[in-house]
Design a protein around this motif. Structure first.
Motif, PDB file in Angstrom:
ATOM      1  N   GLU A  13       0.995  -1.283   0.033  1.00  0.00           N
ATOM      2  CA  GLU A  13       0.019   0.122  -0.105  1.00  0.00           C
ATOM      3  C   GLU A  13       1.054   1.174  -0.107  1.00  0.00           C
ATOM      4  OE1 GLU A  13      -4.071  -1.314   2.418  1.00  0.00           O
ATOM      5  OE2 GLU A  13      -2.269  -0.579   3.607  1.00  0.00           O
ATOM      6  N   VAL A  14       0.468   2.239  -0.594  1.00  0.00           N
ATOM      7  CA  VAL A  14       1.205   3.684  -0.397  1.00  0.00           C
ATOM      8  C   VAL A  14       0.265   4.709   0.154  1.00  0.00           C
ATOM      9  CG1 VAL A  14       1.665   5.564  -1.891  1.00  0.00           C
ATOM     10  CG2 VAL A  14       2.511   3.533  -2.702  1.00  0.00           C
ATOM     11  N   GLU A  15       0.870   5.022   1.213  1.00  0.00           N
ATOM     12  CA  GLU A  15       0.219   5.987   2.111  1.00  0.00           C
ATOM     13  C   GLU A  15       0.710   7.654   1.577  1.00  0.00           C
ATOM     14  OE1 GLU A  15       0.418   7.474   6.820  1.00  0.00           O
ATOM     15  OE2 GLU A  15       1.751   6.007   6.178  1.00  0.00           O
ATOM     16  N   SER A  16      -0.497   8.333   1.521  1.00  0.00           N
ATOM     17  CA  SER A  16      -0.272   9.805   1.128  1.00  0.00           C
ATOM     18  C   SER A  16      -0.642  10.380   2.303  1.00  0.00           C
ATOM     19  CB  SER A  16      -1.203  10.129  -0.011  1.00  0.00           C
ATOM     20  OG  SER A  16      -2.811  10.133   0.421  1.00  0.00           O
ATOM     21  N   ALA A  17      -0.822  11.893   2.199  1.00  0.00           N
ATOM     22  CA  ALA A  17      -1.004  12.745   3.475  1.00  0.00           C
ATOM     23  C   ALA A  17      -2.373  12.133   4.112  1.00  0.00           C
ATOM     24  CB  ALA A  17      -0.931  14.211   2.838  1.00  0.00           C
ATOM     25  N   SER A  18      -3.431  11.659   3.408  1.00  0.00           N
ATOM     26  CA  SER A  18      -4.455  11.424   3.969  1.00  0.00           C
ATOM     27  C   SER A  18      -5.176  10.094   3.786  1.00  0.00           C
ATOM     28  CB  SER A  18      -5.583  12.765   3.263  1.00  0.00           C
ATOM     29  OG  SER A  18      -5.647  12.446   1.989  1.00  0.00           O
ATOM     30  N   SER A  19      -4.387   9.383   3.037  1.00  0.00           N
ATOM     31  CA  SER A  19      -5.166   8.109   2.687  1.00  0.00           C
ATOM     32  C   SER A  19      -4.267   6.824   2.428  1.00  0.00           C
ATOM     33  CB  SER A  19      -6.105   8.215   1.443  1.00  0.00           C
ATOM     34  OG  SER A  19      -7.261   9.189   1.731  1.00  0.00           O
ATOM     35  N   ARG A  20      -4.477   5.702   2.355  1.00  0.00           N
ATOM     36  CA  ARG A  20      -3.722   4.465   1.933  1.00  0.00           C
ATOM     37  C   ARG A  20      -4.338   4.012   0.523  1.00  0.00           C
ATOM     38  NH1 ARG A  20      -1.055   0.486   6.101  1.00  0.00           N
ATOM     39  NH2 ARG A  20      -0.015   2.272   7.644  1.00  0.00           N
ATOM     40  N   PHE A  21      -3.695   3.579  -0.482  1.00  0.00           N
ATOM     41  CA  PHE A  21      -4.099   3.083  -1.690  1.00  0.00           C
ATOM     42  C   PHE A  21      -3.395   2.004  -2.070  1.00  0.00           C
ATOM     43  CE2 PHE A  21      -4.172   7.815  -1.435  1.00  0.00           C
ATOM     44  CZ  PHE A  21      -5.294   8.108  -2.184  1.00  0.00           C
ATOM     45  N   GLY A  22      -4.049   0.871  -2.584  1.00  0.00           N
ATOM     46  CA  GLY A  22      -3.644  -0.459  -2.942  1.00  0.00           C
ATOM     47  C   GLY A  22      -3.115  -0.724  -4.301  1.00  0.00           C
ATOM     48  N   ILE A  23      -2.798  -1.812  -4.439  1.00  0.00           N
ATOM     49  CA  ILE A  23      -2.166  -2.461  -6.010  1.00  0.00           C
ATOM     50  C   ILE A  23      -3.525  -2.155  -6.658  1.00  0.00           C
ATOM     51  CG2 ILE A  23      -1.366  -4.396  -7.272  1.00  0.00           C
ATOM     52  CD1 ILE A  23      -0.404  -5.582  -4.435  1.00  0.00           C
ATOM     53  N   GLY A  24      -3.066  -1.420  -7.874  1.00  0.00           N
ATOM     54  CA  GLY A  24      -4.067  -1.118  -8.763  1.00  0.00           C
ATOM     55  C   GLY A  24      -4.639   0.270  -8.833  1.00  0.00           C
ATOM     56  N   ASP A  25      -4.595   0.705  -7.761  1.00  0.00           N
ATOM     57  CA  ASP A  25      -5.329   2.181  -7.541  1.00  0.00           C
ATOM     58  C   ASP A  25      -4.376   3.194  -7.860  1.00  0.00           C
ATOM     59  OD1 ASP A  25      -7.200   1.054  -6.014  1.00  0.00           O
ATOM     60  OD2 ASP A  25      -6.477   1.514  -3.762  1.00  0.00           O
ATOM     61  N   SER A  26      -5.163   4.390  -7.941  1.00  0.00           N
ATOM     62  CA  SER A  26      -4.324   5.653  -8.281  1.00  0.00           C
ATOM     63  C   SER A  26      -4.049   6.748  -7.253  1.00  0.00           C
ATOM     64  CB  SER A  26      -5.111   6.318  -9.587  1.00  0.00           C
ATOM     65  OG  SER A  26      -5.066   5.441 -10.633  1.00  0.00           O
TER      66      SER A  26
END
Length: 344
Positions: free
Chosen positions: A229-242
């Protein structure tokens, strides 16, 4: 999220395989697969006993077909009815691709760099692709011990090149499984990430698996499961996400991202083996190496910094020694970034 262990390229007696669908499902269950795609050459006839075999062995079967032509082999998944492959020409495969998509199916390039005629007629991909967004996935690993084979290395590079060009395209593995023959070589698994818990109904599992592959929520491995997962300032995004661009309403600029990479060495216990060692866990992106660390054979989550700036995509890779060779053991599909693409 539930990670479904899949084999996405198989054959039975209905084409050139040497196994019944029941024998294929039995062998799959013994190897810890929860789902298989039946991809006989140019026919859907082998799917007739699907529900009976699913009940017998507890393995979900995705209906599919391998378009087998003189100019390339194309996998189609998720179709309930036949789409005619015979009108395809080297300069125009788009009519067939469009018909598959209209019927909610997926198309993938099968073993695009495998040696062609006279060894394997049509195995080498020769169709012209003008718009790579029409291709849902590339089978980058084919056969057993796939990560060391030259044709697979070329396919993996093809996928990476398309990602670098801004395409959103998935990567899978496929044994191209024709017979119940024992092997000492590592067997690959494509894990597909279901958005919720594993459904009880086989038909729903198959639909969810196709949806996951369409989204690019996939991991390929010959050993442990690796997710990210990639964590940005406000959220996490999983594989395949933008990941939204920094400064957008959903992601304020904060100087970088965090990659949360999870290794699961307890998956499919007893069905694969690696020598005791330290592994290299990497985050790779369009600019090359983003982060790297040494890890042990543990179920663990590692937090790794991803600097922002010009990112199109990142993926996680696990490297180590397999059968005496330094090899890629597992990789995730991409997480995409809008910061390198402008506003989309």
């Amino acid at each position: 999220m539930y990670w479904l262990a899949c084999e996405l390229h198989t054959h039975t007696y209905h084409s050139d395989g040497r196994q019944t669908l029941s024998e294929l499902a039995e062998g799959s269950a013994k190897l810890g697969f929860e789902c298989i795609a039946l991809t006989d050459h140019n026919t859907l006839s082998g799917i007739e006993d699907r529900e009976k075999v699913e009940r017998e062995w507890g393995v979900t079967i995705i209906p599919g077909m391998e378009w087998t032509t003189f100019h390339g082999h194309m996998l189609t998944l998720g179709l309930q009815e036949f789409v005619d492959w015979r009108t395809s020409e080297p300069h125009n495969i788009y009519k067939g691709i469009s018909e598959v998509h209209q019927k909610a199916g997926l198309v993938g390039m099968a073993h695009p760099y495998r040696i062609g005629s006279p060894i394997c007629t049509g195995c080498y991909w020769e169709y012209e692709i003008q718009n790579w967004d029409d291709i849902d996935y590339i089978e980058v690993w084919s056969g057993t011990f796939p990560s060391i084979k030259t044709d697979n290395l070329r396919a993996f590079s093809l996928w990476t090149d398309r990602l670098n060009e801004g395409c959103r395209i998935a990567a899978t593995s496929g044994r191209d499984w024709h017979a119940q023959v024992a092997t000492e070589e590592p067997v690959s698994v494509t894990y597909l990430g279901l958005r919720a818990d594993k459904p009880n109904e086989m038909k729903q599992i198959a639909q969810d698996a196709v949806h996951a592959l369409r989204h690019g929520s996939a991991v390929v491995t010959i050993g442990p499961l690796v997710t990210m997962e990639v964590e940005s300032a406000s959220s996490r995004f999983g594989i395949g996400d933008s990941v939204p661009a920094p400064g957008s309403d959903h992601n304020e600029r904060f100087g970088g991202y965090w990659g949360h990479v999870k290794t699961v060495f307890s998956n499919r216990q007893g069905l694969w083996e690696l020598p005791e060692q330290k592994f290299a866990l990497k985050i790779i992106g369009n600019a090359g190496m983003v982060a790297e660390r040494s890890v042990g054979a543990e179920d663990e989550v590692y937090r790794m910094n991803i600097p922002e700036g010009g990112l199109l995509w990142v993926r996680a890779e696990l490297w180590g020694t397999v059968h005496g060779a330094r090899a890629l053991i597992a990789f995730t599909n991409a997480i995409y970034f809008n910061e390198g693409r402008g506003n989309e």
